[in-house]
Structures are given as C-alpha cells and as structure tokens.
Enzyme design. Structure first.
Site, PDB file in Angstrom:
ATOM      1  N   HIS A   1       0.786  -1.341  -0.501  1.00 44.52           N
ATOM      2  CA  HIS A   1       0.416  -0.065   0.295  1.00 44.52           C
ATOM      3  C   HIS A   1       1.068   1.199  -0.069  1.00 44.52           C
ATOM      4  CE1 HIS A   1      -3.664  -2.328   1.346  1.00 44.52           C
ATOM      5  NE2 HIS A   1      -4.038  -1.547  -0.011  1.00 44.52           N
TER       6      HIS A   1
ATOM      7  N   HIS B   1      -5.308  -2.359 -12.108  1.00 49.09           N
ATOM      8  CA  HIS B   1      -5.791  -1.356 -10.529  1.00 49.09           C
ATOM      9  C   HIS B   1      -7.240  -2.253 -10.693  1.00 49.09           C
ATOM     10  CE1 HIS B   1      -6.767   0.267  -7.665  1.00 49.09           C
ATOM     11  NE2 HIS B   1      -6.319  -0.518  -6.599  1.00 49.09           N
TER      12      HIS B   1
END
Length: 390
Positions: free
Chosen positions: A199, A299
């Site tokens: 992340h 993504h």
C-alpha cells in the site's frame, strides 16, 4: 452526429464493506440525444464529494459534443483545466466519462469493445483475488481464508500482511508479517502466485528489510513497496533487492507512467482505468509497457463497471500478467448491478462478447442503492486497508 445530452454522477452506497474505500461507488451516466445510455466509473475513497463535483464540472465541457470524438474531448479538457495533470479529481472524472463514450461507440457498432480496440488476444482473462482477508490479523486466519480462495478457483492472490506498520517497521512487526506470508505460502502451495501488498506506505529502508525477509517465499511481486511519489526510494529499492516491483494504481497520466518505465523501476505496471484516462489512457500505458517489456496488471478495486471495462482492456493487452479482482468479495448488490456475469474457473474469467463493455447496468438496482454524496469520516484504520486488518 451522436450528441451528448446529459452526464450525471450517481453515488451508490449500502454499508461499509471490507474494501472500505469502495463502500461508496460513483457511476457516471452518459445519455445521448437519441436516448442511448452508458456508464463509466469514478474513484470514491475519501473524496466522494470532490469527485462528484468534478464530474459535474467536466460534464459541462462534454454535453453538446459528439460522443464519437473521444480524443478531441480529451485534448479540449487538457486545454481547459490548467491542473489536469496534477488533479486526481479531474483525472477520475474524465476517466469515467471516457469509459462511457467508448461503450457508446462499441454499442453503436453492435460489437464488443475489444473488437474496436483491435481484437481480443485472449478469450479468457487470468485474474488474481484481492479483498478476501477481511478481519485477519494472525497467520491462522490468513491461511484459512487463502485455502478458501484457492478452492473458489483462484490460483493467485494478493494480501497485505503489515497490519498497522507505517513508514518504518519494527522487528516484531516484520516477524509477524513473515509468519503471515509463510502461513499463506504453506496453505496454498507453490503452484499459486502470492502477491505482497505494501500500500505504498514504507520508506526505502523498511521496504528493503521486508524484501530481504520475504524473498524466500517467492512472491510474484511486491506492490508499491515505497510511497508512490518517492522516486529516490524506488531507485534505492531497485538497487538493493531482487524481487519484482508492481506499482501504478495512483498514476493519473501517461507521462507520469513513462518516468517509472524509462528508469526500469517497475516490472508489473498497474494502471487504473478510473484515473489514468479511462480506456484511452489505459491503452497508452499498455503500449508503453509493451515497448519496455513490462507486464500489465490493471488495478481494479472499485466496482462492476470498472471490472467489465478492464476485462475488455485485458483482452487486448499484449503483456498482460493478470487482472486484479475483488469481484467475488464485493457485496451481492455490486454484482447484481451488472447481472453477475463473471465466474472464475481455473484462475480466469471469460471475456464477454456482447456489445460495448459486455454488461448492462440494472437501473432498478442502481435506484435501490442510490445515495446522496457526502463526506466520509476518517477513522483510526485508514480507508485504504482491507477492513479489520489494521
């Protein structure tokens, strides 16, 4: 002439889900003068109100224009918005509208979007699972849920084992993360790809320590090991580690992507159609990736329209690795929104061959979950983590 008569952002919400950043959905409805309707999808996260307003603003440029003129519209918005290359809100609004315009064009010809983009290179798109480990903080929970994911037909899965570490990581936290990764690897065996999600929250020193500790478990890639904008951090990470680097979900322009590609900082680039410029921007990044022999893994974390669009894009992407999929881990209403057409078998989904993006938004489901745009409350557990893992 296919004149656009209306563009409307539609906010959807039921309740907070494990993918809290996607608890809201923002669909963008584009209607033509002759009554044709198509949808794109924008990114909600903590910015539901700003994105809703941005769509309203970008819509003022598009209404009255011919929906066939996708590239001229992109050029005109770039001319109008002085901060287009620096504004996430501007980028995601434009991206959502772009998706809908491509859907309209393909439907007009009665062809799937992949036919307009040159024809499918594959009829099945390999996917990897994400969002499956909600509520897990210990190795046993991760291992149990990982086994369930493989039993569902997935042969690749991504997860974040770093709990509440941020910027740095303590020896205790690194030991715990290793135990989680070891448990998942043991649970799924060597025939399943494991992908490690960072992340983008570590500095380079912590990320390098993590890589050296986890290399023995053969992760296929390390995603966003350092903060997205930390170019020097990526250079340091690249020079001191041997694992593949994946990144790109926060890219909002093709020239930004070029910097990472040109310097060899990424092995698997992850453009997001919801903020890279829709179908148009995604194709540009895919072409660059091919030129640099870099794999592409779009993504895909927000909703069903995005998923359908990126299945079509994945079908025509030469260097595709896999498409990210939260699909089976969304609440049922998100799947119902498009009729639940996607089913994983042997690690892949079929590419729809119907017109446009291959799915149709169910207006009754949309109306049922329509919500007013509002601020999203920050909590101790950041919105970008899978719920219950911080």
């Amino acid at each position: 002439m296919g004149e656009i008569s209306e563009i409307e952002p539609v906010v959807l919400y039921e309740q907070d889900i494990d993918a809290r950043w996607a608890s809201f959905s923002i669909l963008v409805r584009v209607v033509t003068k002759n009554g044709a309707v198509a949808y794109g999808e924008a990114v909600p996260t903590l910015r539901v109100l700003p994105v809703y307003s941005a769509v309203k603003q970008v819509a003022r440029l598009f209404v009255g224009r011919d929906y066939h003129d996708v590239l001229p519209a992109h050029r005109e918005w770039y001319r109008q918005d002085f901060f287009a290359s620096r504004s996430f809100e501007s980028a995601t609004a434009l991206s959502a509208i772009d998706m809908a315009l491509w859907d309209l064009k393909a439907r007009e010809f009665g062809a799937p979007l992949h036919d307009l983009l040159g024809g499918a290179l594959r009829r099945r798109v390999r996917v990897y699972a994400n969002g499956w480990y909600g509520g897990c903080r210990d190795p046993e929970c991760f291992a149990e849920k990982a086994r369930r994911v493989v039993a569902m037909g997935y042969d690749a899965l991504k997860f974040d084992p770093f709990t509440d570490s941020f910027i740095s990581i303590t020896p205790q936290a690194l030991k715990r993360a290793e135990a989680i990764v070891a448990a998942v690897r043991d649970a799924v065996g060597d025939g399943v790809d494991i992908l490690i999600e960072h992340h983008g929250r570590f500095d380079a020193n912590a990320a390098v320590d993590i890589a050296k500790r986890l290399e023995k478990y053969s992760p296929y890639f390390m995603e966003e090991p350092v903060h997205h904008e930390d170019i020097e951090g990526y250079r340091k990470y690249r020079s001191l580690t041997r694992l593949r680097v994946a990144m790109g979900e926060r890219l909002i322009g093709v020239k930004e992507a070029l910097q990472y590609l040109r310097e060899g900082l990424v092995d698997v680039i992850q453009p997001d159609a919801c903020n890279i410029g829709g179908v148009t921007g995604s194709l540009k990044v895919s072409t660059l990736a091919e030129a640099f022999s870099v794999e592409v893994s779009y993504h895909n974390a927000y909703g069903p329209v995005q998923f359908a669009v990126e299945v079509q894009l994945s079908a025509v992407t030469p260097t595709l690795y896999r498409l990210e999929s939260f699909y089976d881990f969304w609440p049922q209403w998100k799947r119902d929104l498009i009729g639940n057409p996607f089913h994983v078998s042997e690690g892949a989904v079929e590419v729809p061959r119907g017109p446009g993006i291959g799915v149709t938004v169910n207006e009754k489901v949309l109306e049922r979950y329509k919500a007013e745009p509002r601020e999203v409350e920050p909590t101790e557990e950041p919105v970008w983590v899978v719920r219950g893992t911080w």
